[in-house]
Write a protein that holds these residues in place. Structure first.
Motif, PDB file in Angstrom:
ATOM      1  N   LEU A  63       0.822  -1.212   0.000  1.00 55.63           N
ATOM      2  CA  LEU A  63       0.000   0.000   0.000  1.00 55.63           C
ATOM      3  C   LEU A  63       0.858   1.265   0.000  1.00 55.63           C
ATOM      4  CD1 LEU A  63      -2.759  -1.137   2.532  1.00 55.63           C
ATOM      5  CD2 LEU A  63      -3.052  -0.757   0.082  1.00 55.63           C
ATOM      6  N   LEU A  64       1.922   1.249   0.795  1.00 53.69           N
ATOM      7  CA  LEU A  64       2.838   2.393   0.809  1.00 53.69           C
ATOM      8  C   LEU A  64       3.379   2.664  -0.591  1.00 53.69           C
ATOM      9  CD1 LEU A  64       4.894   1.737   4.080  1.00 53.69           C
ATOM     10  CD2 LEU A  64       3.718   3.871   3.546  1.00 53.69           C
ATOM     11  N   GLY A  65       3.885   1.603  -1.229  1.00 57.42           N
ATOM     12  CA  GLY A  65       4.483   1.764  -2.553  1.00 57.42           C
ATOM     13  C   GLY A  65       3.475   2.221  -3.589  1.00 57.42           C
ATOM     14  N   MET A  66       2.300   1.574  -3.638  1.00 51.55           N
ATOM     15  CA  MET A  66       1.306   1.896  -4.659  1.00 51.55           C
ATOM     16  C   MET A  66       0.739   3.299  -4.483  1.00 51.55           C
ATOM     17  SD  MET A  66      -0.835  -1.568  -5.522  1.00 51.55           S
ATOM     18  CE  MET A  66      -1.615  -1.706  -3.927  1.00 51.55           C
ATOM     19  N   ILE A  67       0.374   3.650  -3.252  1.00 53.21           N
ATOM     20  CA  ILE A  67      -0.247   4.961  -3.008  1.00 53.21           C
ATOM     21  C   ILE A  67       0.744   6.091  -3.243  1.00 53.21           C
ATOM     22  CG2 ILE A  67      -1.223   6.451  -1.221  1.00 53.21           C
ATOM     23  CD1 ILE A  67      -2.534   3.920  -0.035  1.00 53.21           C
ATOM     24  N   ILE A  68       1.936   5.966  -2.662  1.00 52.20           N
ATOM     25  CA  ILE A  68       2.925   7.038  -2.802  1.00 52.20           C
ATOM     26  C   ILE A  68       3.344   7.202  -4.255  1.00 52.20           C
ATOM     27  CG2 ILE A  68       5.273   7.744  -2.190  1.00 52.20           C
ATOM     28  CD1 ILE A  68       4.819   6.461   0.557  1.00 52.20           C
ATOM     29  N   SER A  69       3.608   6.078  -4.960  1.00 55.80           N
ATOM     30  CA  SER A  69       4.016   6.158  -6.366  1.00 55.80           C
ATOM     31  C   SER A  69       2.929   6.788  -7.219  1.00 55.80           C
ATOM     32  CB  SER A  69       4.343   4.754  -6.897  1.00 55.80           C
ATOM     33  OG  SER A  69       5.413   4.177  -6.185  1.00 55.80           O
ATOM     34  N   SER A  70       1.672   6.388  -7.013  1.00 55.21           N
ATOM     35  CA  SER A  70       0.560   6.916  -7.820  1.00 55.21           C
ATOM     36  C   SER A  70       0.377   8.413  -7.605  1.00 55.21           C
ATOM     37  CB  SER A  70      -0.735   6.180  -7.471  1.00 55.21           C
ATOM     38  OG  SER A  70      -0.622   4.804  -7.736  1.00 55.21           O
ATOM     39  N   ILE A  71       0.416   8.849  -6.353  1.00 54.67           N
ATOM     40  CA  ILE A  71       0.229  10.274  -6.059  1.00 54.67           C
ATOM     41  C   ILE A  71       1.408  11.090  -6.580  1.00 54.67           C
ATOM     42  CG2 ILE A  71       0.125  11.960  -4.180  1.00 54.67           C
ATOM     43  CD1 ILE A  71      -1.639   9.984  -2.679  1.00 54.67           C
ATOM     44  N   PHE A  72       2.615  10.544  -6.449  1.00 58.47           N
ATOM     45  CA  PHE A  72       3.787  11.246  -6.976  1.00 58.47           C
ATOM     46  C   PHE A  72       3.670  11.432  -8.487  1.00 58.47           C
ATOM     47  CE2 PHE A  72       7.180  10.313  -3.494  1.00 58.47           C
ATOM     48  CZ  PHE A  72       6.432  11.041  -2.601  1.00 58.47           C
ATOM     49  N   ILE A  73       3.213  10.389  -9.197  1.00 59.57           N
ATOM     50  CA  ILE A  73       3.043  10.476 -10.649  1.00 59.57           C
ATOM     51  C   ILE A  73       2.028  11.558 -10.999  1.00 59.57           C
ATOM     52  CG2 ILE A  73       2.119   9.278 -12.679  1.00 59.57           C
ATOM     53  CD1 ILE A  73       3.325   6.689 -11.520  1.00 59.57           C
ATOM     54  N   GLY A  74       0.875  11.540 -10.325  1.00 61.70           N
ATOM     55  CA  GLY A  74      -0.160  12.529 -10.599  1.00 61.70           C
ATOM     56  C   GLY A  74       0.276  13.933 -10.261  1.00 61.70           C
ATOM     57  N   TYR A  75       0.884  14.118  -9.108  1.00 62.14           N
ATOM     58  CA  TYR A  75       1.295  15.443  -8.653  1.00 62.14           C
ATOM     59  C   TYR A  75       2.398  16.008  -9.554  1.00 62.14           C
ATOM     60  CZ  TYR A  75       1.447  19.055  -5.042  1.00 62.14           C
ATOM     61  OH  TYR A  75       1.342  20.242  -4.365  1.00 62.14           O
ATOM     62  N   LYS A  76       3.341  15.146  -9.949  1.00 64.70           N
ATOM     63  CA  LYS A  76       4.455  15.566 -10.811  1.00 64.70           C
ATOM     64  C   LYS A  76       3.930  16.087 -12.146  1.00 64.70           C
ATOM     65  CE  LYS A  76       8.439  13.591 -13.267  1.00 64.70           C
ATOM     66  NZ  LYS A  76       7.828  13.732 -14.607  1.00 64.70           N
ATOM     67  N   ASN A  77       3.014  15.342 -12.766  1.00 67.23           N
ATOM     68  CA  ASN A  77       2.466  15.764 -14.052  1.00 67.23           C
ATOM     69  C   ASN A  77       1.557  16.979 -13.897  1.00 67.23           C
ATOM     70  OD1 ASN A  77       3.015  13.658 -16.429  1.00 67.23           O
ATOM     71  ND2 ASN A  77       2.965  12.550 -14.488  1.00 67.23           N
ATOM     72  N   PHE A  78       0.917  17.087 -12.772  1.00 65.77           N
ATOM     73  CA  PHE A  78       0.081  18.244 -12.481  1.00 65.77           C
ATOM     74  C   PHE A  78       0.932  19.515 -12.489  1.00 65.77           C
ATOM     75  CE2 PHE A  78      -2.357  21.084  -9.695  1.00 65.77           C
ATOM     76  CZ  PHE A  78      -3.627  20.942 -10.224  1.00 65.77           C
ATOM     77  N   LYS A  79       2.122  19.429 -11.909  1.00 61.72           N
ATOM     78  CA  LYS A  79       3.012  20.585 -11.873  1.00 61.72           C
ATOM     79  C   LYS A  79       3.727  20.793 -13.209  1.00 61.72           C
ATOM     80  CE  LYS A  79       5.235  19.335  -8.088  1.00 61.72           C
ATOM     81  NZ  LYS A  79       6.155  19.384  -6.923  1.00 61.72           N
ATOM     82  N   ASP A  80       4.096  19.682 -13.860  1.00 65.00           N
ATOM     83  CA  ASP A  80       4.816  19.785 -15.139  1.00 65.00           C
ATOM     84  C   ASP A  80       3.984  20.478 -16.215  1.00 65.00           C
ATOM     85  OD1 ASP A  80       6.976  18.570 -14.047  1.00 65.00           O
ATOM     86  OD2 ASP A  80       6.660  16.610 -14.988  1.00 65.00           O
ATOM     87  N   GLN A  81       2.676  20.227 -16.195  1.00 64.87           N
ATOM     88  CA  GLN A  81       1.807  20.815 -17.214  1.00 64.87           C
ATOM     89  C   GLN A  81       1.419  22.259 -16.904  1.00 64.87           C
ATOM     90  OE1 GLN A  81      -1.522  18.253 -18.227  1.00 64.87           O
ATOM     91  NE2 GLN A  81      -0.259  16.408 -18.011  1.00 64.87           N
ATOM     92  N   GLY A  82       1.940  22.777 -15.790  1.00 62.36           N
ATOM     93  CA  GLY A  82       1.683  24.176 -15.450  1.00 62.36           C
ATOM     94  C   GLY A  82       0.282  24.451 -14.959  1.00 62.36           C
ATOM     95  N   ILE A  83      -0.467  23.404 -14.637  1.00 65.35           N
ATOM     96  CA  ILE A  83      -1.849  23.588 -14.203  1.00 65.35           C
ATOM     97  C   ILE A  83      -1.906  24.319 -12.870  1.00 65.35           C
ATOM     98  CG2 ILE A  83      -3.985  22.404 -13.585  1.00 65.35           C
ATOM     99  CD1 ILE A  83      -3.113  20.147 -15.477  1.00 65.35           C
ATOM    100  N   SER A  84      -1.001  23.961 -11.983  1.00 68.73           N
ATOM    101  CA  SER A  84      -1.006  24.595 -10.655  1.00 68.73           C
ATOM    102  C   SER A  84      -0.751  26.096 -10.773  1.00 68.73           C
ATOM    103  CB  SER A  84       0.033  23.945  -9.750  1.00 68.73           C
ATOM    104  OG  SER A  84       1.330  24.068 -10.320  1.00 68.73           O
ATOM    105  N   ASP A  85       0.135  26.488 -11.717  1.00 67.39           N
ATOM    106  CA  ASP A  85       0.423  27.917 -11.892  1.00 67.39           C
ATOM    107  C   ASP A  85      -0.801  28.664 -12.423  1.00 67.39           C
ATOM    108  OD1 ASP A  85       3.005  27.564 -11.015  1.00 67.39           O
ATOM    109  OD2 ASP A  85       3.791  27.202 -13.032  1.00 67.39           O
TER     110      ASP A  85
END
Length: 375
Positions: free
Chosen positions: A184-206
């Motif tokens: 659960l640690l691996g799956m949850i952390i990896s999934s959220i990191f993937i989503g959050y990283k792409n969220f920031k990369d696409q400039g959506i947060s800005d």
């Protein structure tokens, strides 16, 4: 812009990577359980519990025999003859019970209230003393080794409960759920990191920040959105456990372990979001998922039984949810469930989750204020 839908769309686009992580972690969990050798000592009240013995009456033959007998039926660990250290060990779950034999053969003990380990130890001690008194009254001379081995092999003390076979299955289920923490640690952390990283990369947060949406609100919306994905991950884990333990999963113990795993997901999700909001470097973010999962697994009793972990590491691990998750599984697997301690573990994990979310929101608000000052 609907923030929740945007974040979920990003995760959906990245589903191949997420599914790959899920498959790898589930296979690893199954392999660890299949290769593990978890004895059925969780049945009854024997070597399931760890005990410390302080014998200050070393010259007394009966007390020496009692010590040897208890070493045969419990997992006896070395303890220091210091009251404060013994109390600290009980609180930190380094051992379940400590028997102190003073110079006058008076017995006292340390344990957490009248839990199963205390009942187990007291019944065994009383069993030995009664048998020893009977032998002395009759006047039969039995060699010490023979007396202890006869008592150990032929007298069983256990709570009324299921069969030995059921205990084997419960022990295996506990092992699966313990290793499941790493999954659960691996799956949850990896999934959220993937989503959050792409969220920031696409400039959506800005773009959201430019629109005037408070950063703290954005972080909270992201956390709530991610819980949908986390629920899917947990359901995958739950379905897997149902397939492995279909005869046990809908019993009281099985349902409590399922609940324990769901509660555990809440603080794990909060940890993932806190780390994601703090780390901007992609390489560091990707590496940290494995580091967090591995470190917490080693110090919290997932990979290594808690009895073999250094005391200072146990104290450190109590501030992480994995420790309380493993402790909950251990309480559930015993014949007599200490519900007060179990729901205390649930409560601690939920408070950790709420506290970490609040900390993430405070940091987000502080970061937003600092950015406004620099403009």
């Amino acid at each position: 812009m609907n923030l929740s839908k945007t974040f979920l769309k990003i995760l959906w686009k990245k589903k191949p990577s997420i599914l790959l992580f899920m498959a790898v972690f589930l296979v690893m969990s199954y392999m660890l359980v299949a290769s593990g050798n978890n004895p059925s000592d969780s049945f009854g009240i024997n070597t399931r519990y760890s005990m410390g013995i302080v014998n200050r009456a070393q010259d007394d033959e009966t007390m020496a025999e009692l010590e040897v007998y208890l070493e045969d039926v419990f997992k006896v660990v070395e303890v220091k003859d210091d009251d404060s250290v013994l109390r600290e060990g009980i609180i930190a779950d380094m051992y379940d019970y400590v028997l102190v034999i003073d110079e006058n053969r008076q017995l006292s003990s340390y344990s957490k209230e009248a839990n199963a380990s205390a009942i187990a130890a007291n019944m065994r001690i009383q069993e030995f003393l009664n048998a020893k008194e009977l032998v002395d009254k009759v006047g039969v001379e039995i060699p010490s080794d023979e007396f202890i081995s006869t008592l150990t092999e032929n007298v069983e003390v256990h709570f009324l409960g299921g069969s030995k076979e059921e205990a084997d299955r419960i022990a295996k289920m506990e092992t699966f759920y313990n290793f499941g923490a790493y999954t659960l640690l691996g799956m949850i952390i990896s999934s959220i990191f993937i989503g959050y990283k792409n969220f920031k990369d696409q400039g959506i947060s800005d773009r959201i920040m430019v629109s005037g949406t408070p950063r703290s609100k954005m972080e909270l919306d992201l956390f709530l959105s991610s819980m949908v994905v986390v629920f899917i991950i947990w359901m995958t884990f739950a379905i897997t456990s149902i397939l492995y333990f279909r005869e046990l999963i809908f019993t009281q113990k099985g349902l409590l372990m399922l609940l324990n795993s769901f509660v555990f997901c809440i603080p794990v999700t909060a940890i993932a979001f806190l780390v994601s909001s703090l780390i901007n470097n992609d390489t560091a973010l990707n590496a940290s998922s494995n580091v967090i999962a591995m470190v917490l697994s080693f110090i919290s009793g997932i990979f290594v039984p808690i009895e073999f972990i250094a005391p200072f590491l146990i104290r450190i691990s109590t501030i992480f949810p994995a420790y309380w998750y493993v402790k909950g599984n251990r309480l559930i697997a015993t014949s007599y469930i200490d519900y007060d301690a179990l729901f205390r573990s649930y409560g601690v994990m939920m408070l950790m989750g709420v506290g970490l979310v609040c900390l993430t929101l405070i940091l987000a608000k502080t970061k937003e204020k600092n950015q406004l000052r620099t403009q």
